[in-house]
Design a protein around this motif. Structure first.
Motif, mmCIF file in Angstrom:
data_model
loop_
_atom_site.group_PDB
_atom_site.id
_atom_site.type_symbol
_atom_site.label_atom_id
_atom_site.label_comp_id
_atom_site.label_asym_id
_atom_site.label_seq_id
_atom_site.Cartn_x
_atom_site.Cartn_y
_atom_site.Cartn_z
ATOM 1 N N GLU A 83 36.370 48.237 47.796
ATOM 2 C CA GLU A 83 35.612 48.523 46.582
ATOM 3 C C GLU A 83 34.425 49.435 46.897
ATOM 4 O O GLU A 83 34.138 50.382 46.146
ATOM 5 C CB GLU A 83 35.101 47.222 45.950
ATOM 6 N N TRP A 94 32.330 51.503 38.712
ATOM 7 C CA TRP A 94 32.396 50.108 39.179
ATOM 8 C C TRP A 94 33.358 49.259 38.358
ATOM 9 O O TRP A 94 33.757 48.181 38.787
ATOM 10 C CB TRP A 94 31.001 49.490 39.253
ATOM 11 N N HIS A 98 37.966 47.418 41.066
ATOM 12 C CA HIS A 98 38.536 46.101 41.346
ATOM 13 C C HIS A 98 40.067 46.144 41.414
ATOM 14 O O HIS A 98 40.665 45.633 42.372
ATOM 15 C CB HIS A 98 38.084 45.096 40.288
ATOM 16 N N HIS A 128 29.412 45.495 43.174
ATOM 17 C CA HIS A 128 29.143 44.493 42.144
ATOM 18 C C HIS A 128 28.045 43.526 42.568
ATOM 19 O O HIS A 128 27.729 42.580 41.846
ATOM 20 C CB HIS A 128 30.421 43.694 41.830
ATOM 21 N N ASN A 164 34.295 40.420 37.289
ATOM 22 C CA ASN A 164 34.527 41.796 37.717
ATOM 23 C C ASN A 164 35.539 42.530 36.848
ATOM 24 O O ASN A 164 36.005 43.615 37.211
ATOM 25 C CB ASN A 164 35.021 41.828 39.175
ATOM 26 N N LEU A 169 32.439 44.680 32.730
ATOM 27 C CA LEU A 169 31.583 45.665 33.391
ATOM 28 C C LEU A 169 31.248 46.827 32.462
ATOM 29 O O LEU A 169 30.137 47.350 32.488
ATOM 30 C CB LEU A 169 32.269 46.177 34.660
#
Length: 235
Positions: A83, A94, A98, A128, A164, A169
């Protein structure tokens, strides 16, 4: 060699174990995290128990064995390093990293992962705000205070997220939050715990579910160090 599914279960169990302070995981809790049915979890637990990766009795809590914890930690380490690489070097956002890291984490080359760690400068936190386990399996920092626990008229700072998923996000970004952003709690509704907060001078209302997925520290805290503020509630 473990299957991808078995590795995913061990990683999920480790994440729950860390959140629950080693008190074990429940079948329904694990099923919810993996988005599968409890019956599916039960079937997999039998396989993992046969391989001495988990300690589990029917209707009881699930615990990782030392062997299972090592596998889980290795997978978690790879996931968070990938990541970091995707975010820092390939400019993925971001909320995109994931799912890609979910695929890359199953690469078996230990040499590749150690070179990746060195290339990135041995990072301790992923994009994260989650702790990256060391090569020896140590996980040094875990955040425990969520925004939902913070009192009115208190200013805190976001340091990590629990959820996540892309949708969460994207919503975090939409309301103006990012890692290290300060948040002031202005009010809480007694009826449904709806929270009014201030971010960079802008007011907005967030749900209890949202607040429970934001990890925070004192606005004066430096992650990994002792806070200089007297009576810091986050210690």
């Amino acid at each position: 060699m473990l299957s991808y599914t078995e590795e995913n279960y061990l990683k999920a169990l480790l994440k729950i174990t860390l959140q629950e302070e080693n008190e074990g995981a429940g079948t329904n809790e694990l099923a919810a995290l993996l988005s599968v049915k409890p019956a599916t979890v039960t079937d997999m637990l039998k396989k993992l128990k046969d391989k001495n990766l988990v300690s589990y009795e029917k209707y009881g809590k699930i615990f990782l064995t030392s062997k299972g914890k090592k596998y889980g930690t290795d997978i978690l380490r790879k996931h968070r390093l990938w990541e970091t690489f995707l975010f820092q070097k390939l400019e993925f956002t971001w909320d995109e990293i994931h799912e890609v890291a979910e695929q890359l984490e199953h690469i078996q080359s230990a040499k590749l992962i150690e070179k990746l760690d060195k290339f990135l400068g041995h990072p301790t936190l992923d994009p994260h705000g989650d702790v990256i386990p060391t090569s020896s399996g140590e996980i040094k920092i875990q955040f425990t205070n969520t925004l939902s626990e913070i009192d009115v008229d208190t200013t805190c700072r976001m340091v990590a997220v629990k959820d996540n998923s892309s949708s969460f996000l994207q919503y975090v970004v939409k309301i103006g939050l990012a890692l290290n952003t300060e948040i002031k709690v202005l009010a809480k509704q007694e009826y449904d715990s709806l929270m009014e907060i201030e971010i960079k001078g802008k007011r907005c209302s967030v749900s209890q579910k949202f607040a429970e997925n934001i990890f925070v520290v004192c606005s004066n805290c430096v992650v990994g160090e002792t806070c200089t503020k007297k009576k810091c509630r986050f210690k």
